[in-house]
Design a protein around this motif. Structure first.
Motif, PDB file in Angstrom:
ATOM      1  N   ASP A  53      23.290 -12.651  49.105  1.00 36.67           N
ATOM      2  CA  ASP A  53      22.140 -11.957  49.934  1.00 36.67           C
ATOM      3  C   ASP A  53      21.975 -10.625  49.427  1.00 36.67           C
ATOM      4  O   ASP A  53      22.731  -9.771  49.629  1.00 36.67           O
ATOM      5  N   ARG A  55      19.315  -8.607  50.026  1.00 33.03           N
ATOM      6  CA  ARG A  55      18.597  -7.965  51.146  1.00 33.03           C
ATOM      7  C   ARG A  55      19.161  -6.730  51.773  1.00 33.03           C
ATOM      8  O   ARG A  55      20.422  -6.656  51.397  1.00 33.03           O
ATOM      9  N   SER A  56      18.400  -5.806  52.405  1.00 34.66           N
ATOM     10  CA  SER A  56      18.943  -4.513  52.832  1.00 34.66           C
ATOM     11  C   SER A  56      19.718  -5.097  54.178  1.00 34.66           C
ATOM     12  O   SER A  56      19.874  -6.298  54.490  1.00 34.66           O
ATOM     13  N   THR A  57      20.580  -4.021  54.553  1.00 32.47           N
ATOM     14  CA  THR A  57      21.512  -4.094  55.664  1.00 32.47           C
ATOM     15  C   THR A  57      20.626  -4.607  56.735  1.00 32.47           C
ATOM     16  O   THR A  57      21.244  -5.417  57.689  1.00 32.47           O
ATOM     17  N   ALA A  58      19.535  -4.072  57.143  1.00 32.69           N
ATOM     18  CA  ALA A  58      18.652  -4.513  58.371  1.00 32.69           C
ATOM     19  C   ALA A  58      18.274  -5.941  58.294  1.00 32.69           C
ATOM     20  O   ALA A  58      18.367  -6.426  59.360  1.00 32.69           O
ATOM     21  N   TRP A  60      19.993  -8.061  56.526  1.00 28.12           N
ATOM     22  CA  TRP A  60      21.220  -9.033  56.824  1.00 28.12           C
ATOM     23  C   TRP A  60      21.501  -9.079  58.190  1.00 28.12           C
ATOM     24  O   TRP A  60      21.997  -9.911  58.549  1.00 28.12           O
ATOM     25  N   ASP A  61      21.417  -8.113  58.913  1.00 31.03           N
ATOM     26  CA  ASP A  61      21.484  -8.176  60.573  1.00 31.03           C
ATOM     27  C   ASP A  61      20.698  -8.811  61.212  1.00 31.03           C
ATOM     28  O   ASP A  61      21.190  -9.457  62.455  1.00 31.03           O
ATOM     29  N   HIS A  64      21.419 -14.130  58.228  1.00 30.16           N
ATOM     30  CA  HIS A  64      21.753 -14.551  56.789  1.00 30.16           C
ATOM     31  C   HIS A  64      22.518 -15.707  56.743  1.00 30.16           C
ATOM     32  O   HIS A  64      22.998 -16.438  57.736  1.00 30.16           O
ATOM     33  N   HIS A  70      27.223 -10.012  51.297  1.00 32.92           N
ATOM     34  CA  HIS A  70      26.016  -9.002  51.399  1.00 32.92           C
ATOM     35  C   HIS A  70      26.055  -8.029  50.298  1.00 32.92           C
ATOM     36  O   HIS A  70      27.090  -7.303  50.184  1.00 32.92           O
ATOM     37  N   PRO A  72      23.192  -5.710  48.439  1.00 27.02           N
ATOM     38  CA  PRO A  72      21.834  -5.415  48.096  1.00 27.02           C
ATOM     39  C   PRO A  72      21.488  -5.219  46.873  1.00 27.02           C
ATOM     40  O   PRO A  72      22.265  -4.750  46.018  1.00 27.02           O
ATOM     41  N   TRP A 136      24.728 -10.864  63.852  1.00 25.64           N
ATOM     42  CA  TRP A 136      25.499  -9.910  64.194  1.00 25.64           C
ATOM     43  C   TRP A 136      26.146 -10.376  65.723  1.00 25.64           C
ATOM     44  O   TRP A 136      27.076 -10.179  66.106  1.00 25.64           O
TER      45      TRP A 136
END
Length: 158
Positions: A53, A55-58, A60-61, A64, A70, A72, A136
């Motif tokens: 993945d 994408r950004s952490t936001a 991902w949260d 996913h 994860h 980025p 999460w």
């Protein structure tokens, strides 16, 4: 047909069959379908690839693909070697068709020597096809969108 009566589709003629076959064969070497990725992961055991993945952490949260790594896109050059085995092919994804993060992550990985494919449709189509995803808070699944997945769910039958 004269040039004035040629429709927009045929204004540029189709490629010769051999040329088209080479193009589409090459395309399959670079892309994986969401349904095929899901089926390979659901089969159990070692799928033979890792899902990444980009994408950004936001993002991902928010959700996913279960079991995805994860990483980025911007961090691929500095962290790929720490997180990924160079001998295992990688399938990248980002948000969806309107996002090129998976393409950029795939390019960065290829430049580092990884075998890589991009998952067509990204996370958007993973969810739209009704596959389980993680957040999460735990696991979730939405009903399949009839425009992207058959009523019976799963493989598009393509």
């Amino acid at each position: 047909m004269t040039a004035a009566t040629v429709n927009p589709v045929l204004r540029t003629p189709p490629a010769a069959p051999a040329e088209a076959a080479a193009h589409f064969r090459a395309s399959l070497a670079f892309h994986a379908d969401v349904s095929d990725v899901a089926a390979a992961l659901a089969a159990g055991g070692d799928a033979g690839f890792v899902v990444l993945d980009s994408r950004s952490t936001a993002a991902w949260d928010q959700g996913h693909v279960p079991g995805a790594v994860h990483l980025p896109t911007a961090l691929v050059p500095e962290q790929a070697r720490r997180l990924l085995d160079p001998s295992v092919p990688v399938v990248t994804y980002c948000w969806g068709p309107g996002c090129n993060g998976a393409t950029r992550a795939a390019l960065a990985l290829a430049e580092l020597g990884y075998q890589v494919k991009e998952m067509l449709g990204g996370f958007e189509y993973w969810v739209r096809e009704g596959f389980e995803f993680e957040t999460w808070e735990g696991h979730e699944r939405r009903p399949p969108d009839p425009l992207t997945a058959p009523a019976s769910g799963g493989d598009c039958g393509c």
